[in-house]
Motif scaffolding. Structure first.
Motif, short mmCIF file in Angstrom:
data_model
loop_
_atom_site.label_atom_id
_atom_site.label_comp_id
_atom_site.label_asym_id
_atom_site.label_seq_id
_atom_site.Cartn_x
_atom_site.Cartn_y
_atom_site.Cartn_z
N ALA A 181 76.49 71.93 29.18
CA ALA A 181 76.95 73.17 29.82
C ALA A 181 76.75 74.37 28.89
CB ALA A 181 78.43 73.04 30.16
N SER A 182 76.73 75.56 29.49
CA SER A 182 76.31 76.72 28.72
C SER A 182 77.21 77.03 27.53
CB SER A 182 76.24 77.93 29.63
OG SER A 182 77.47 78.11 30.27
N ASP A 183 78.53 76.84 27.70
CA ASP A 183 79.39 77.17 26.56
C ASP A 183 79.16 76.20 25.41
OD1 ASP A 183 80.38 75.24 28.17
OD2 ASP A 183 82.48 75.70 27.78
N THR A 184 78.90 74.93 25.78
CA THR A 184 78.64 73.95 24.72
C THR A 184 77.38 74.34 23.94
OG1 THR A 184 79.24 72.44 26.47
CG2 THR A 184 78.75 71.48 24.33
N VAL A 208 70.88 67.04 16.80
CA VAL A 208 72.01 67.50 17.60
C VAL A 208 71.73 67.17 19.07
CG1 VAL A 208 73.34 69.53 18.31
CG2 VAL A 208 72.35 69.43 16.02
N ALA A 209 72.74 66.61 19.77
CA ALA A 209 72.52 66.24 21.17
C ALA A 209 72.53 67.48 22.05
CB ALA A 209 73.62 65.29 21.63
N ILE A 210 71.51 67.62 22.91
CA ILE A 210 71.53 68.77 23.83
C ILE A 210 71.58 68.31 25.29
CG2 ILE A 210 70.39 70.37 22.25
CD1 ILE A 210 67.82 69.99 23.84
N TYR A 211 71.46 67.00 25.52
CA TYR A 211 71.60 66.48 26.88
C TYR A 211 72.85 65.62 26.95
CZ TYR A 211 66.75 67.88 27.66
OH TYR A 211 65.60 68.61 27.79
N ASP A 212 73.52 65.61 28.11
CA ASP A 212 74.68 64.73 28.22
C ASP A 212 74.23 63.33 28.66
OD1 ASP A 212 74.21 64.77 30.93
OD2 ASP A 212 75.85 66.16 31.40
N ALA A 213 75.21 62.45 28.89
CA ALA A 213 74.87 61.05 29.16
C ALA A 213 73.99 60.90 30.41
CB ALA A 213 76.16 60.25 29.34
N SER A 214 74.19 61.81 31.41
CA SER A 214 73.42 61.66 32.63
C SER A 214 72.03 62.28 32.52
CB SER A 214 74.19 62.31 33.79
OG SER A 214 74.24 63.71 33.57
N GLY A 215 71.71 62.82 31.36
CA GLY A 215 70.38 63.40 31.16
C GLY A 215 70.29 64.87 31.52
N SER A 221 78.52 74.97 20.37
CA SER A 221 78.46 73.80 19.50
C SER A 221 77.03 73.44 19.10
CB SER A 221 79.18 72.61 20.13
OG SER A 221 78.68 72.33 21.39
N VAL A 222 76.08 73.57 20.04
CA VAL A 222 74.71 73.21 19.65
C VAL A 222 74.17 74.14 18.57
CG1 VAL A 222 72.34 73.08 20.47
CG2 VAL A 222 74.18 72.14 21.86
N LEU A 223 74.31 75.45 18.82
CA LEU A 223 73.73 76.38 17.85
C LEU A 223 74.41 76.30 16.47
CD1 LEU A 223 72.81 79.44 20.07
CD2 LEU A 223 71.33 77.66 19.18
N PRO A 224 75.77 76.33 16.42
CA PRO A 224 76.39 76.18 15.11
C PRO A 224 75.98 74.87 14.41
CG PRO A 224 77.99 76.99 16.67
CD PRO A 224 76.76 76.66 17.46
N ALA A 225 75.84 73.78 15.21
CA ALA A 225 75.42 72.52 14.59
C ALA A 225 74.01 72.66 14.01
CB ALA A 225 75.45 71.39 15.63
N MET A 226 73.17 73.40 14.74
CA MET A 226 71.82 73.61 14.22
C MET A 226 71.84 74.44 12.93
SD MET A 226 68.61 75.58 15.88
CE MET A 226 69.23 77.20 15.53
N PHE A 227 72.66 75.50 12.93
CA PHE A 227 72.73 76.33 11.74
C PHE A 227 73.19 75.49 10.55
CE2 PHE A 227 73.85 79.88 14.93
CZ PHE A 227 72.51 80.21 15.09
N GLU A 228 74.16 74.61 10.80
CA GLU A 228 74.68 73.79 9.72
C GLU A 228 73.61 72.86 9.16
OE1 GLU A 228 78.70 71.45 9.92
OE2 GLU A 228 78.89 73.63 10.20
N SER A 229 72.78 72.35 10.11
CA SER A 229 71.77 71.39 9.65
C SER A 229 70.65 72.07 8.85
CB SER A 229 71.17 70.65 10.86
OG SER A 229 70.40 71.56 11.61
N MET A 230 70.69 73.41 8.79
CA MET A 230 69.63 74.12 8.06
C MET A 230 69.95 74.30 6.59
SD MET A 230 68.86 77.31 10.46
CE MET A 230 67.86 77.23 11.90
#
Ligand code: PFF
Length: 443
Positions: free
Chosen positions: A288-291, A277-284, A295-304
């Protein structure tokens, strides 16, 4: 009032006040701010802010409330009887600010409710409903916000001991246990150590004056300061409680939970990265916190896989509980004012105020782009510190020192010979206002 409600035990009060303090600010705000502000560096500045600024003001706010034994507007008038109208206005400002905070808080808490229910819907085959619950949209935001407001109204309707205290003492231990379970689980996952490193090893290159401002705002928000919440809880506290000690316990619990949340979220981000799951944007830069949370955490849960549903449910249950013990403390401020200033019944006051806040939140939902960020900034970056500053000035300059001493001594008879009494009065009088003004100028 002769038979005004009171918390029935000291631990009940501590859990309720800590319940107010521990919320989305700890589990969502603190770790994500830390993640994007140099990790451990933010942690250090934040700890400094909590102990140098927020703790002394927490004592002050609780003390005004306990002295007044009334709703915040009346309590403030008792501190400066010569300026009744002005004090009523300050109370009103706090009440308005906290109502606005609740209206955006309920929107975010509603999303969390959605993320809690969605995997369960998916499990029973309601895939479309699940998708709807997780997709940003006016109808979904509105429905979930109203559901969360309804929960808040239900608890506050039952009053201080049967609603607020009962639910805080039930929910807070559950929250702490869930938290520890989640941290242990996350730390055993691959990638977690990178997150831990970011959180615990300071990187001085991130230091900036802005970081101090963010840390101060975070400390104020996290300890629910400057909006009469702690004042109203203080007014339900018995005269026999030792205020400096009780406030220290609340601040420690709150900071402890923020710290544990950091141990959970930062490692979780890197575990997510490890799972693709991507946690950095294109500029490195970090996303942002809401993302991160939505989105990051749910994506992680899904990958489990299968266990992911369980972990995800636990996590969002945790978030909703934390949000609820905070939202009830917010609603109690305007409700107590309506009951005591206007002589209304609790039942009526809760429904009226709940509906008004629901309407304000609806306006924000419908004009999300232009209003949401604006309301968050106005209330948390301006109203909370400015009203908090006014409370410090009131306690430090207006309230007679003998009366302050008498109020603290009620639950702490030998306070006069303590280190606390040697430092705190001039600290609140001089150091807190100067520190806060400095931070404002930096801004
Ligand atoms: N302290 C809560 C949190 O950290 O999420 C937020 C909050 C609660 C702010 C109550 C203000 C308040 F009056």
């Amino acid at each position: 009032m002769a038979n005004r409600a009171q918390f029935s035990s000291r631990i009940g009060f501590i859990l309720a006040a800590a319940g107010s303090a521990v919320g989305l600010g700890n589990i969502w705000g603190f770790p994500t701010q830390a993640a994007s502000n140099g990790g451990a560096l933010f942690l250090i500045v934040y700890l400094l802010m909590v102990f140098a600024l927020a703790y002394p003001l927490l004592v002050a706010e609780l003390m005004i409330g306990r002295y007044g034994q009334a709703d915040p507007m009346t309590s403030l008038r008792k501190i400066w009887p010569a300026q009744r109208a002005l004090m009523g206005l300050v109370g009103l400002a706090g009440m308005l600010a906290v109502s606005l905070i609740l209206s955006f808080y309920a929107i975010v808490a509603g999303w969390l409710l959605g993320y809690l229910i969605a995997p369960l819907c998916e499990l029973v085959g309601l895939t479309q409903v699940a998708q709807w619950l997780e997709t940003f949209g006016v109808a979904r935001n509105l429905l979930l916000m109203l559901a969360f407001m309804w929960l808040t109204v239900m608890v506050v309707r039952s009053g201080v001991t049967n609603g607020i205290e009962k639910w805080s003492t039930r929910l807070m231990p559950v929250l702490l246990i869930l938290f520890v379970v989640m941290v242990i689980y996350i730390l055993t996952q691959e990638g977690a150590m990178d997150g831990l490193q970011l959180f615990l090893i300071p990187d001085p290159s991130h230091f900036s004056p802005k970081l101090i401002v963010s840390a101060m705002g975070q400390a104020f928000f996290s300890l629910s300061l400057g909006v009469c919440t702690m004042m109203v809880y203080g007014s339900y506290l018995s005269k026999s409680a030792n205020l400096p000690k009780t406030a220290a316990q609340v601040a420690l619990l709150d900071t402890g939970v923020a710290f544990i949340a950091g141990l959970l979220i930062l490692p979780a981000m890197f575990v997510a990265q490890n799972n693709g799951v991507a946690i950095y944007d294109a500029s490195g830069a970090l996303l942002a916190s809401d993302t991160l949370v939505f989105s990051v955490l749910p994506a992680m849960f899904e990958s489990m896989g299968g266990v992911g549903i369980l972990v995800s449910t636990l996590f969002f249950v945790l978030m909703v509980i934390a949000a609820l013990t905070s939202s009830i403390s917010m609603l109690e401020v305007p409700v107590s004012c309506t009951i005591e200033e206007l002589g209304q019944s609790r039942h009526k006051a809760v429904w009226w105020i709940g509906c008004i806040i629901g309407v304000i939140a609806t306006v924000i939902v419908v004009n999300f782009e232009s209003l949401f960020g604006f309301v968050v900034t106005m209330t948390t970056a301006y109203a909370q510190p400015i009203i908090g500053l006014l409370f410090a000035i009131l306690v430090g300059w207006i309230w007679h020192r003998d009366k302050v001493l008498a109020e603290i001594s009620a639950g702490y008879p030998d306070v006069q010979s303590s280190l606390f009494w040697r430092i705190w009065p001039w600290y609140v009088r001089i150091v807190c206002p100067i520190l806060m003004l400095l931070v404002f100028f930096v801004q």
